[in-house]
Structure formats: structure tokens, C-alpha cells
Motif scaffolding. Structure first.
Motif, PDB file in Angstrom:
ATOM      1  N   THR A  10      -6.355 -21.157  23.388  1.00  0.00           N
ATOM      2  CA  THR A  10      -7.618 -21.655  22.815  1.00  0.00           C
ATOM      3  C   THR A  10      -8.372 -22.425  23.800  1.00  0.00           C
ATOM      4  N   ALA A  11      -7.384 -23.275  24.507  1.00  0.00           N
ATOM      5  CA  ALA A  11      -8.186 -24.193  25.734  1.00  0.00           C
ATOM      6  C   ALA A  11      -8.523 -22.949  26.673  1.00  0.00           C
ATOM      7  N   GLY A  12      -7.867 -22.037  27.196  1.00  0.00           N
ATOM      8  CA  GLY A  12      -8.142 -21.168  28.165  1.00  0.00           C
ATOM      9  C   GLY A  12      -9.567 -20.345  27.801  1.00  0.00           C
ATOM     10  N   LYS A  13      -9.550 -19.998  26.330  1.00  0.00           N
ATOM     11  CA  LYS A  13     -10.748 -19.340  25.691  1.00  0.00           C
ATOM     12  C   LYS A  13     -12.017 -20.232  25.912  1.00  0.00           C
ATOM     13  N   MET A  14     -11.766 -21.193  25.471  1.00  0.00           N
ATOM     14  CA  MET A  14     -12.822 -22.403  25.698  1.00  0.00           C
ATOM     15  C   MET A  14     -13.406 -22.636  27.211  1.00  0.00           C
ATOM     16  N   GLY A  15     -12.485 -22.738  28.012  1.00  0.00           N
ATOM     17  CA  GLY A  15     -12.550 -22.970  29.263  1.00  0.00           C
ATOM     18  C   GLY A  15     -13.556 -21.877  29.938  1.00  0.00           C
ATOM     19  N   ALA A  16     -12.991 -20.606  29.533  1.00  0.00           N
ATOM     20  CA  ALA A  16     -13.791 -19.438  30.034  1.00  0.00           C
ATOM     21  C   ALA A  16     -15.184 -19.527  29.362  1.00  0.00           C
ATOM     22  N   SER A  17     -15.217 -19.603  28.168  1.00  0.00           N
ATOM     23  CA  SER A  17     -16.630 -19.954  27.446  1.00  0.00           C
ATOM     24  C   SER A  17     -17.587 -20.889  28.143  1.00  0.00           C
ATOM     25  N   ILE A  18     -17.069 -21.897  28.281  1.00  0.00           N
ATOM     26  CA  ILE A  18     -17.906 -23.038  29.212  1.00  0.00           C
ATOM     27  C   ILE A  18     -18.415 -22.528  30.350  1.00  0.00           C
ATOM     28  N   SER A  19     -17.429 -21.888  31.106  1.00  0.00           N
ATOM     29  CA  SER A  19     -18.014 -21.488  32.545  1.00  0.00           C
ATOM     30  C   SER A  19     -18.926 -20.400  32.611  1.00  0.00           C
ATOM     31  N   LYS A  20     -18.840 -19.485  31.459  1.00  0.00           N
ATOM     32  CA  LYS A  20     -19.565 -18.423  31.365  1.00  0.00           C
ATOM     33  C   LYS A  20     -20.966 -18.974  30.749  1.00  0.00           C
ATOM     34  N   THR A  21     -21.107 -20.141  30.024  1.00  0.00           N
ATOM     35  CA  THR A  21     -22.028 -20.514  29.536  1.00  0.00           C
ATOM     36  C   THR A  21     -23.048 -21.218  30.741  1.00  0.00           C
ATOM     37  N   ALA A  22     -22.164 -22.079  31.762  1.00  0.00           N
ATOM     38  CA  ALA A  22     -22.498 -22.554  32.754  1.00  0.00           C
ATOM     39  C   ALA A  22     -23.241 -22.009  33.672  1.00  0.00           C
ATOM     40  N   GLY A  23     -22.598 -20.662  33.876  1.00  0.00           N
ATOM     41  CA  GLY A  23     -23.186 -19.618  34.894  1.00  0.00           C
ATOM     42  C   GLY A  23     -24.686 -18.942  34.182  1.00  0.00           C
ATOM     43  N   LYS A  24     -24.680 -18.894  33.081  1.00  0.00           N
ATOM     44  CA  LYS A  24     -25.887 -18.472  32.243  1.00  0.00           C
ATOM     45  C   LYS A  24     -27.155 -19.687  32.273  1.00  0.00           C
ATOM     46  N   VAL A  25     -26.633 -20.823  32.171  1.00  0.00           N
ATOM     47  CA  VAL A  25     -27.597 -21.942  32.363  1.00  0.00           C
ATOM     48  C   VAL A  25     -28.159 -22.025  33.803  1.00  0.00           C
ATOM     49  N   GLY A  26     -27.174 -21.941  34.788  1.00  0.00           N
ATOM     50  CA  GLY A  26     -27.852 -22.014  36.111  1.00  0.00           C
ATOM     51  C   GLY A  26     -28.434 -20.832  36.543  1.00  0.00           C
ATOM     52  N   SER A  27     -28.336 -19.888  36.067  1.00  0.00           N
ATOM     53  CA  SER A  27     -29.036 -18.630  36.262  1.00  0.00           C
ATOM     54  C   SER A  27     -30.526 -18.475  35.614  1.00  0.00           C
ATOM     55  N   ASN A  28     -30.622 -19.105  34.418  1.00  0.00           N
ATOM     56  CA  ASN A  28     -31.869 -19.274  33.914  1.00  0.00           C
ATOM     57  C   ASN A  28     -32.583 -20.113  34.358  1.00  0.00           C
ATOM     58  N   ALA A  29     -31.885 -21.402  34.888  1.00  0.00           N
ATOM     59  CA  ALA A  29     -32.699 -22.424  35.683  1.00  0.00           C
ATOM     60  C   ALA A  29     -33.213 -21.886  36.852  1.00  0.00           C
ATOM     61  N   ALA A  30     -32.598 -21.042  37.628  1.00  0.00           N
ATOM     62  CA  ALA A  30     -33.043 -20.463  38.802  1.00  0.00           C
ATOM     63  C   ALA A  30     -34.357 -19.650  38.568  1.00  0.00           C
ATOM     64  N   VAL A  31     -34.129 -18.821  37.582  1.00  0.00           N
ATOM     65  CA  VAL A  31     -35.425 -17.999  37.078  1.00  0.00           C
ATOM     66  C   VAL A  31     -36.422 -18.627  36.839  1.00  0.00           C
ATOM     67  N   ALA A  32     -36.488 -19.763  36.137  1.00  0.00           N
ATOM     68  CA  ALA A  32     -37.484 -20.900  35.575  1.00  0.00           C
ATOM     69  C   ALA A  32     -38.176 -21.223  36.866  1.00  0.00           C
ATOM     70  N   THR A  33     -37.122 -21.703  37.589  1.00  0.00           N
ATOM     71  CA  THR A  33     -37.848 -22.553  38.991  1.00  0.00           C
ATOM     72  C   THR A  33     -38.772 -21.566  39.764  1.00  0.00           C
ATOM     73  N   GLN A  34     -38.270 -20.468  39.854  1.00  0.00           N
ATOM     74  CA  GLN A  34     -38.779 -19.180  40.573  1.00  0.00           C
ATOM     75  C   GLN A  34     -40.285 -19.162  40.041  1.00  0.00           C
ATOM     76  N   GLU A  35     -40.203 -18.853  38.721  1.00  0.00           N
ATOM     77  CA  GLU A  35     -41.481 -18.491  38.008  1.00  0.00           C
ATOM     78  C   GLU A  35     -42.289 -19.657  38.002  1.00  0.00           C
ATOM     79  N   GLN A  36     -42.048 -20.852  38.024  1.00  0.00           N
ATOM     80  CA  GLN A  36     -42.795 -22.157  37.858  1.00  0.00           C
ATOM     81  C   GLN A  36     -43.391 -22.390  39.506  1.00  0.00           C
ATOM     82  N   SER A  37     -42.669 -21.868  40.565  1.00  0.00           N
ATOM     83  CA  SER A  37     -43.118 -21.965  41.800  1.00  0.00           C
ATOM     84  C   SER A  37     -44.354 -21.111  42.230  1.00  0.00           C
ATOM     85  N   GLU A  38     -44.120 -19.726  41.616  1.00  0.00           N
ATOM     86  CA  GLU A  38     -45.377 -18.855  41.543  1.00  0.00           C
ATOM     87  C   GLU A  38     -46.421 -19.276  41.017  1.00  0.00           C
ATOM     88  N   LEU A  39     -46.304 -19.864  39.657  1.00  0.00           N
ATOM     89  CA  LEU A  39     -47.406 -20.575  39.108  1.00  0.00           C
ATOM     90  C   LEU A  39     -48.178 -21.562  39.904  1.00  0.00           C
TER      91      LEU A  39
END
Length: 187
Positions: A10-39
Motif C-alpha cells: 500500500t505504501a509503495g502504491k501511494m508513493g508511486a501515485s504521489i510521484s505520478k501526481t507530482a510529475g503531472k503538477v510540474g508538467s501542468n505548471a510548465a505549460v501554464a507558465t509558457q502560456e502566460q509568458s506568451e500572453l
């Protein structure tokens, strides 16, 4: 030893889920930053064009004043040369303003998609938790079904919930009205 293995898995699954979510958040933040800089870049270009237009307007004013002083008359003067310079700038400014509107719509659309994905992720996390509780006999099937249905309503009514929250932010409805509408959607 079996309980320890379950906890470790269970701890291993939670850790994998957290790292996956963190990766998505980082990716989303990068895309949002790029869009804002274009604006910001587009708005900066419009500011430059506005400054150039102001300079052209000043030139027109000077020509007119110089002509009036020199001739003592106030008839029309020829500013066609300046107007020829202004026309492409005005056209470009309009194009940039249209692009800004399109980009703002695109950013808003992506924000909505991200919010919906976050709601889906929250539902899936809740489902995993409830599945575990059901598997451990902490919940009855009826309790499980009720809790799953309640969690699913947040995803199913995402658009309506978002609309109610926006109405409250804009001051179109009171906090009590918001709470009543959300309760109706989620119950």
C-alpha cells in the motif's frame, strides 16, 4: 507477516501515485507558465505598437500646428504619409488583440480541463481508499455504495459546481445560496 506485506504494498502504491501526481503538477505548471509568458509577450507587442502610434499622432499634430503657424490658415493638411505608416501598425495591433483573446480562451479552457482532471483524480483516490476500507470490512457494501455515489457526484456535476462557484465569486449569489445549490448537487 502478511499484514506487514500489505502495508508495504500500500505504501509503495501511494508513493508511486504521489510521484505520478507530482510529475503531472510540474508538467501542468510548465505549460501554464509558457502560456502566460506568451500572453505577456503579446501584450508587450501591443504596448510597443501603441507607443509607435502615439509618436505618429504627435507628428500629425506637429505638422498641423506648423502649417497653421506658417500659413495663418486652418485648412486640411496632408498627413497621408503618416497614415500609411500607421495603417499596418493598427492592423497588427488588431491581430495581436484577437490572438490575446484566443489565447485567454485557450488558457481558460485548459484550466477547466485541469480542474476536471483534478476532480477525477480526487474521485479515484477516494475510490481507492473506500475499496481498501471495504476489503478490510471497515465498511458495509451499502455504506461503500453510498460513499462512492457521493464522491462520483462531484465529478458528474463538475460543470454545474464550477458554475455555482463562479456565480458566488462574481457576487451573483449569496454564500447561503451557493451552499444550498452545492448541497443539492452533491446529495
Amino acid at each position: 507477516m502478511g499484514m506487514f506485506d500489505k502495508i508495504q504494498k500500500t505504501a509503495g502504491k501511494m508513493g508511486a501515485s504521489i510521484s505520478k501526481t507530482a510529475g503531472k503538477v510540474g508538467s501542468n505548471a510548465a505549460v501554464a507558465t509558457q502560456e502566460q509568458s506568451e500572453l505577456v509577450s503579446l501584450r508587450s507587442q501591443i504596448n510597443v505598437i501603441n507607443q509607435e502610434l502615439e509618436a505618429a499622432y504627435v507628428q500629425i499634430g506637429r505638422k498641423y500646428v506648423d502649417y497653421v503657424i506658417a500659413s495663418g490658415e486652418m485648412p486640411g493638411i496632408d498627413v497621408s504619409d503618416i497614415l500609411k505608416l500607421i495603417d499596418p501598425k493598427l492592423t497588427k495591433k488588431q491581430d495581436l488583440e484577437k490572438r490575446i483573446i484566443e489565447l485567454e480562451k485557450e488558457i481558460k479552457s485548459k484550466d477547466v480541463m485541469r480542474e476536471k482532471a483534478a476532480a477525477e483524480e480526487a474521485f479515484l483516490a477516494e475510490k481507492v481508499k473506500l475499496d481498501r476500507a471495504l476489503g478490510m470490512d471497515l465498511l458495509s457494501q451499502e455504506e461503500y455504495d453510498a460513499k462512492i455515489a457521493s464522491a462520483r457526484k462531484r465529478v458528474d456535476n463538475f460543470e454545474q459546481i464550477r458554475r455555482v462557484e463562479q456565480q458566488a465569486e462574481m457576487g451573483l449569489i449569496t454564500a447561503e445560496e451557493k451552499a444550498a445549490k452545492l448541497r443539492a448537487l452533491l446529495e
